[in-house]
Design a protein around this motif. Structure first.
Motif, short mmCIF file in Angstrom:
data_model
loop_
_atom_site.label_atom_id
_atom_site.label_comp_id
_atom_site.label_asym_id
_atom_site.label_seq_id
_atom_site.Cartn_x
_atom_site.Cartn_y
_atom_site.Cartn_z
N ASP A 1 0.83 -1.21 0.00
CA ASP A 1 0.00 0.00 0.00
C ASP A 1 0.87 1.25 0.00
OD1 ASP A 1 -2.22 -1.62 0.04
OD2 ASP A 1 -2.63 -1.36 2.18
N GLY A 2 1.95 1.21 0.78
CA GLY A 2 2.85 2.36 0.85
C GLY A 2 3.51 2.64 -0.49
N TYR A 3 3.97 1.60 -1.16
CA TYR A 3 4.58 1.78 -2.46
C TYR A 3 3.59 2.35 -3.47
CZ TYR A 3 8.83 -0.86 -1.26
OH TYR A 3 10.02 -1.28 -0.71
N GLU A 4 2.37 1.82 -3.44
CA GLU A 4 1.36 2.32 -4.38
C GLU A 4 1.03 3.79 -4.10
OE1 GLU A 4 -1.77 -0.56 -3.86
OE2 GLU A 4 -1.13 -1.68 -5.63
N GLU A 5 1.00 4.15 -2.83
CA GLU A 5 0.73 5.55 -2.47
C GLU A 5 1.86 6.45 -2.97
OE1 GLU A 5 0.18 8.28 1.56
OE2 GLU A 5 0.02 6.10 1.69
N ILE A 6 3.09 5.99 -2.82
CA ILE A 6 4.24 6.77 -3.28
C ILE A 6 4.18 7.01 -4.78
CG2 ILE A 6 6.74 6.61 -3.69
CD1 ILE A 6 6.85 5.20 -0.89
N LEU A 7 3.90 5.95 -5.53
CA LEU A 7 3.84 6.09 -6.99
C LEU A 7 2.66 6.95 -7.42
CD1 LEU A 7 4.84 2.51 -8.19
CD2 LEU A 7 6.28 4.53 -7.87
N GLU A 8 1.58 6.89 -6.66
CA GLU A 8 0.44 7.76 -6.97
C GLU A 8 0.81 9.22 -6.78
OE1 GLU A 8 -4.17 8.56 -5.48
OE2 GLU A 8 -3.07 6.81 -4.76
N ARG A 9 1.51 9.53 -5.68
CA ARG A 9 1.92 10.92 -5.44
C ARG A 9 2.96 11.37 -6.47
NH1 ARG A 9 2.79 10.71 1.00
NH2 ARG A 9 3.88 8.88 0.31
N ALA A 10 3.83 10.44 -6.86
CA ALA A 10 4.80 10.78 -7.91
C ALA A 10 4.06 11.11 -9.21
CB ALA A 10 5.76 9.62 -8.12
N GLY A 11 3.01 10.35 -9.51
CA GLY A 11 2.23 10.62 -10.71
C GLY A 11 1.56 11.99 -10.65
N GLU A 12 1.10 12.37 -9.45
CA GLU A 12 0.47 13.68 -9.29
C GLU A 12 1.50 14.79 -9.50
OE1 GLU A 12 -1.14 13.42 -5.39
OE2 GLU A 12 -2.87 12.17 -5.99
N GLN A 13 2.73 14.58 -8.98
CA GLN A 13 3.76 15.60 -9.18
C GLN A 13 4.14 15.69 -10.65
OE1 GLN A 13 8.25 15.73 -8.05
NE2 GLN A 13 7.12 16.36 -6.23
N SER A 14 4.21 14.54 -11.32
CA SER A 14 4.51 14.54 -12.74
C SER A 14 3.45 15.30 -13.53
CB SER A 14 4.62 13.10 -13.25
OG SER A 14 4.82 13.07 -14.65
N GLU A 15 2.20 15.07 -13.17
CA GLU A 15 1.11 15.76 -13.86
C GLU A 15 1.20 17.27 -13.64
OE1 GLU A 15 -3.81 15.76 -13.94
OE2 GLU A 15 -2.71 14.22 -12.84
N ASP A 16 1.54 17.67 -12.43
CA ASP A 16 1.67 19.09 -12.13
C ASP A 16 2.80 19.72 -12.93
OD1 ASP A 16 1.00 21.45 -10.46
OD2 ASP A 16 3.03 21.15 -9.70
N LEU A 17 3.94 19.01 -13.01
CA LEU A 17 5.05 19.52 -13.80
C LEU A 17 4.69 19.61 -15.28
CD1 LEU A 17 7.98 17.54 -12.12
CD2 LEU A 17 7.63 20.01 -12.03
N SER A 18 3.96 18.61 -15.76
CA SER A 18 3.55 18.60 -17.17
C SER A 18 2.67 19.80 -17.49
CB SER A 18 2.81 17.30 -17.48
OG SER A 18 2.37 17.27 -18.82
N GLU A 19 1.79 20.14 -16.56
CA GLU A 19 0.90 21.29 -16.77
C GLU A 19 1.68 22.59 -16.84
OE1 GLU A 19 -1.85 21.04 -13.57
OE2 GLU A 19 -3.04 19.41 -14.48
N LYS A 20 2.88 22.60 -16.25
CA LYS A 20 3.72 23.80 -16.26
C LYS A 20 4.68 23.82 -17.45
CE LYS A 20 2.21 25.46 -12.30
NZ LYS A 20 1.24 24.40 -11.92
N GLY A 21 4.59 22.81 -18.32
CA GLY A 21 5.40 22.82 -19.52
C GLY A 21 6.59 21.88 -19.52
N VAL A 22 6.79 21.12 -18.42
CA VAL A 22 7.91 20.18 -18.36
C VAL A 22 7.54 18.91 -19.10
CG1 VAL A 22 9.38 18.82 -16.82
CG2 VAL A 22 8.65 21.12 -16.14
N ASP A 23 8.46 18.39 -19.89
CA ASP A 23 8.26 17.12 -20.57
C ASP A 23 8.47 16.00 -19.54
OD1 ASP A 23 8.21 14.83 -22.08
OD2 ASP A 23 9.73 15.46 -23.51
N THR A 24 7.41 15.33 -19.15
CA THR A 24 7.48 14.33 -18.08
C THR A 24 7.45 12.89 -18.61
OG1 THR A 24 5.06 14.39 -17.80
CG2 THR A 24 6.38 15.88 -16.43
N THR A 25 7.81 12.72 -19.86
CA THR A 25 7.81 11.38 -20.45
C THR A 25 8.69 10.43 -19.66
OG1 THR A 25 7.47 12.30 -22.66
CG2 THR A 25 8.28 10.04 -22.52
#
Length: 306
Positions: A151-175
């Motif tokens: 559960d902890g690992y899944e939560e970490i990856l979910e938060r990482a995905g949220e940060q990636s999405e936020d960076l992408s919205e600001k113009g960062v290539d998050t591929t």
């Protein structure tokens, strides 16, 4: 370009090795599951000691009983406080030492005791009963701990995905960031789930937990080093974003310096592979990550003031 968000992203990097931020697992569930397992072992050890106190008259073992019970009380308080580092330090410090002392003193008491046939039988019966209770308790606690880790690992990856999405919205290539998350799921989380599901004993569960680690926790398993990989990929993506502006502002040499730090960090991490860090490897990776972060901050500060 608005560099404010970029600077905020970079400010997270110096803390990433010691205090991972988005990489912290759910403290409550993880600590409680670990405490469950410690409680099983403590109850078993105290039970063995008390059986020897009762059957052998080994009153000197009462000090060991008191130490272990005090340790359990202290650890419960640390769990209640959500103090992960304090809990870990206490387990590897006082608690481990007291458990070691107890085992040595119990062995010494048996060696020095009046071990008649009847006494041996009583001690054996008491031990077997305590061991049966321990194995049942340990199996349940290991299952809870395994689920808490997943559960902890899944939560970490979910938060990482949220940060990636936020960076992408600001113009960062998050591929690269998104690919890293997918790789972590494929190489660590999914295999860990399968191994836990297939485990039938507490020993098999322990082996499964030691086989797949998202960070650096597996002595004999696969270590993904997600925190370091994430920071390298994030900084590299930000570096790409500002390359043209840095060149236009005459900061190409500074950009190259930051890039070289990241290349060095990446190469050092590749040398570690899926093993745990050894010697200076941790510092070799993270020092270059921090240097890259500092160089990027300087570039961005210059761009913002220009």
């Amino acid at each position: 370009m608005d560099y404010k968000f970029v600077m905020l992203a970079l400010l997270l990097v110096p803390m990433a090795s010691a205090n991972p931020g988005i990489f912290d697992m759910g403290k409550g569930d993880g600590l409680e599951a670990a405490m469950d397992n410690i409680g099983c072992r403590a109850d078993f050890t105290v039970g063995v000691l008390e059986s020897q106190i009762s059957i052998l008259g080994a009153d000197e073992l009462q000090d060991d009983v008191d130490d272990i019970e005090d340790d359990v009380d202290e650890l419960v308080e640390l769990v209640d406080d959500g103090d992960v580092s304090g809990f870990r330090e206490y387990v590897h410090g006082d608690y481990s030492q007291h458990m070691k002392n107890a085992r040595q003193n119990a062995l010494q008491s048996r060696n020095q005791g009046n071990m008649t046939h009847g006494v041996k039988a009583q001690l054996r019966d008491a031990y077997n009963s305590l061991k049966e209770d321990f194995e049942a308790c340990n199996s349940e606690s290991m299952g809870r701990f395994a689920q808490a880790k997943i559960d902890g690992y899944e939560e970490i990856l979910e938060r990482a995905g949220e940060q990636s999405e936020d960076l992408s919205e600001k113009g960062v290539d998050t591929t690269a960031l998104d690919a890293l998350i997918a790789d972590a799921e494929d190489e660590i989380v999914d295999p860990l789930k399968d191994a836990v599901d297939e485990a039938e004993t507490s020993e098999e569960l322990r082996e499964a937990l030691g086989s797949y680690c998202l960070f650096n926790g597996c002595a004999n398993g696969i270590n993904f080093h997600f925190a370091a990989s994430w920071q390298i990929e994030k900084l590299d993506s930000i570096l790409d974003l500002i390359e043209d502006d840095a060149e236009e502002a005459g900061l190409s040499d500074d950009w190259d310096t930051a890039d070289e730090y990241l290349v060095t960090a990446s190469e050092n991490l590749e040398d570690v592979g899926t093993d745990q860090y050894e010697g200076t490897e941790h510092d070799d990776v993270w020092d270059n990550i921090r240097l890259a972060s500092g160089a990027l901050k300087d570039i961005i500060s210059t761009l913002r003031s220009g």
